[in-house]
Design a protein around this motif. Structure first.
Motif, PDB file in Angstrom:
ATOM      1  N   LEU A  49       0.847  -1.196   0.000  1.00  0.00           N
ATOM      2  CA  LEU A  49       0.000   0.000   0.000  1.00  0.00           C
ATOM      3  C   LEU A  49       0.883   1.247   0.000  1.00  0.00           C
ATOM      4  O   LEU A  49       1.813   1.367   0.799  1.00  0.00           O
ATOM      5  CB  LEU A  49      -0.905   0.003   1.237  1.00  0.00           C
ATOM      6  N   LEU A  93      -8.883  -3.588  -0.136  1.00  0.00           N
ATOM      7  CA  LEU A  93      -9.130  -2.484   0.802  1.00  0.00           C
ATOM      8  C   LEU A  93     -10.470  -2.776   1.471  1.00  0.00           C
ATOM      9  O   LEU A  93     -11.525  -2.342   1.003  1.00  0.00           O
ATOM     10  CB  LEU A  93      -9.162  -1.152   0.034  1.00  0.00           C
ATOM     11  N   VAL A  99     -14.202   2.476   2.221  1.00  0.00           N
ATOM     12  CA  VAL A  99     -12.779   2.160   2.106  1.00  0.00           C
ATOM     13  C   VAL A  99     -11.962   3.156   2.906  1.00  0.00           C
ATOM     14  O   VAL A  99     -11.008   2.802   3.589  1.00  0.00           O
ATOM     15  CB  VAL A  99     -12.355   2.174   0.619  1.00  0.00           C
ATOM     16  N   SER A 118     -12.433  -1.288  -4.418  1.00  0.00           N
ATOM     17  CA  SER A 118     -11.836  -1.731  -3.156  1.00  0.00           C
ATOM     18  C   SER A 118     -10.771  -2.797  -3.382  1.00  0.00           C
ATOM     19  O   SER A 118     -10.264  -3.378  -2.436  1.00  0.00           O
ATOM     20  CB  SER A 118     -12.929  -2.273  -2.229  1.00  0.00           C
ATOM     21  N   ILE A 146      -7.396   3.812   6.352  1.00  0.00           N
ATOM     22  CA  ILE A 146      -7.583   2.917   5.204  1.00  0.00           C
ATOM     23  C   ILE A 146      -7.080   1.538   5.603  1.00  0.00           C
ATOM     24  O   ILE A 146      -5.898   1.367   5.938  1.00  0.00           O
ATOM     25  CB  ILE A 146      -6.795   3.428   3.978  1.00  0.00           C
ATOM     26  N   SER A 148      -6.115  -2.344   4.690  1.00  0.00           N
ATOM     27  CA  SER A 148      -5.622  -3.007   3.480  1.00  0.00           C
ATOM     28  C   SER A 148      -5.099  -4.395   3.818  1.00  0.00           C
ATOM     29  O   SER A 148      -4.885  -4.740   4.986  1.00  0.00           O
ATOM     30  CB  SER A 148      -4.498  -2.187   2.849  1.00  0.00           C
TER      31      SER A 148
END
Length: 503
Positions: A49, A93, A99, A118, A146, A148
């Motif tokens: 990410l 995500l 998200v 996502s 966020i 992930s």
């Protein structure tokens, strides 16, 4: 028994050496063990990410400052954030319901527009927008998170901040959907020099939260007259979230080049929205005349080679003059004239292309000399157009000349038969000539001409050069005469015709 261990660490293996002392006076023994650590390797496929704002990668826990914004604006202040998967497998995500989760003390002063997906494939990106629209003055803060599938950053967090200011006007300018940045520029395209481009409509919007008092008039100014403003109907005030329009036409003059203008929309006495308008002035298609004769240029006029000597009433050979249009537009109003000189002695034909000549085309006309009398003759042939001088009127004078021929020499010879002795000074010969066969040898000054060859003593002349006044066939007779025989003897037999050419 003593036990001693030596540990050796080579590049790709681990060696353990164990030494045991010998017993009973015997020699010692040694044992070696080699343990492999395995080979090869490389990165394990994984998602990664990465969050970017204004093109810069941000760390989890960083603060994004959205800057200042007046309270209660209609649009607020917007920033765009990029979520990128820099790994080599897809990233998910999984945040729910959003998200990007927004929270914090002043979360109500911020909004988030969620990314479209996502899940991001390896190397893929998605964006979401942040909007700061405060309703009360002061520093405002919030947090976004966020989630992930990146094991290293399972939960990415950023702190948001922005400063809410008092209500104030603020102008923005756009063309259609294209927003012009403050101190930015807008291209008006290309327009021919001395032409008027299409009007471009600019929209001025008050994106602030207080009335904008527009300066002037004029409230909008241009630093270059090549960019023509039309402010018809432009107001003196602009309420919050209200809009007004004006137009600019790019009308370049002078050199063909890039031209710029500083445009200012001024308001509230000391404020202004500034941008630069640019445009390219391109060469205007124009006709350009070129005049030549026998590969010599006479575009600005001059004297073409003389027609030489020509008998009166005879027409010379032709001289051809070429007119070309070397420009990029049609040449018009082409005329030929003879403004001065012996205009009747020179004739000019019509121009083969007529009164107009397309770009790149050529045409011709001819000049001939037909003298009406003897001697030097001259005239001026003028070539004119309404736009041949790169769009302006043109005129070029060609000087033409020739000579009307006065006579041609013919040598006439005879056998001496004079009426007196050779040493006498009286008497002599007459040479008569006419263009009529069988003429009577009597001088009349028109159809019969006679010339005296007087006897001056000594050797009697037996020839004479006669200058005949025109071309064609001439016939000659010769007779002698004396002091006491002035009418002369019998004329000689007529000679054969002598042809005097017309050229």
């Amino acid at each position: 028994m003593n036990l001693k261990k030596n540990i050796l660490i080579p590049l790709l293996s681990l060696t353990t050496l164990v030494a045991c002392p010998g017993g009973g006076g015997g020699g010692g023994g040694a044992a070696f063990a080699l343990l492999g650590l395995g080979g090869g390797g490389g990165d394990v496929p994984a998602p990664k990410l990465e969050i970017l704002y204004e093109g810069v990668s941000r760390e989890s826990g960083a603060t994004l400052n959205l800057g200042s914004e007046p309270i209660n604006t209609a649009d607020g202040k917007t920033g765009t954030v990029t979520i990128k998967n820099s790994g080599n497998v897809a990233i998910s995500l999984p945040g729910s319901p959003n998200v990007v989760a927004l929270s914090g003390t002043d979360a109500s002063q911020f909004t988030v527009t969620q990314p479209a997906s996502s899940t991001l494939a390896a190397g893929a990106s998605a964006i979401f927008t942040l909007n700061f629209k405060p309703t009360s003055i002061g520093v405002k803060t919030a947090t976004i998170k966020i989630q992930s599938s990146d094991a290293a950053v399972g939960s990415f967090q950023m702190n948001l901040t922005g400063t809410a200011e008092a209500a104030t006007p603020r102008l923005a300018v756009s063309v259609g959907a294209t927003q012009i940045a403050s101190n930015g520029s807008y291209g008006m395209g290309s327009v021919e020099i001395d032409s008027i481009g299409s009007a471009v409509t600019f929209t001025v919007k008050n994106t602030g939260s207080a009335v904008a008092n527009l300066d002037g008039p004029p409230a909008v100014t241009s630093s270059n007259a090549n960019f023509v403003l039309n402010l018809a109907g432009f107001p003196t005030t602009l309420a919050a979230n209200a809009s007004a329009t004006f137009t600019i036409q790019f009308s370049p003059t002078g050199a063909a080049e890039v031209k710029t203008s500083n445009i200012a929309v001024s308001y509230d006495g000391a404020l202004a929205f500034l941008f630069t308008a640019t445009g390219t002035g391109t060469p205007k298609p124009v006709p350009t005349i070129s005049i030549s004769h026998n590969s010599t240029s006479f575009t600005t006029g001059g004297s073409i080679p003389t027609f030489g000597v020509v008998w009166p009433t005879v027409t010379s050979s032709t001289k051809t003059v070429t007119i070309s249009n070397t420009g990029t537009a049609t040449m018009t109003g082409i005329t030929l004239s003879k403004p001065s000189g012996h205009t009747g002695d020179f004739t000019i034909s019509a121009f083969s292309a007529g009164a107009t000549l397309a770009a790149g085309a050529s045409g011709t006309f001819t000049i001939q000399f037909a003298p009406s009398t003897t001697g030097a003759r001259a005239a001026v042939v003028r070539i004119a157009t309404t736009n041949g001088n790169n769009g302006a009127a043109s005129s070029a004078d060609l000087n033409v000349s020739g000579t009307g021929k006065t006579g041609a020499d013919v040598l006439v010879s005879w056998t001496g038969t004079n009426e007196k002795a050779a040493n006498d000074t009286d008497g002599g010969y007459k040479v008569c000539y006419s263009q009529t066969s069988g003429f009577t040898a009597v001088h009349n000054g028109t159809t019969v001409l006679c010339a005296d060859v007087p006897n001056a003593g000594g050797t009697t002349p037996v020839s004479k050069v006669i200058s005949v006044p025109t071309f064609g066939n001439w016939y000659f007779k010769v007779y002698s005469y004396g002091k006491y025989n002035t009418t002369g003897g019998t004329p000689s037999t007529q000679t054969s015709a002598v042809n005097v050419p017309s050229t």
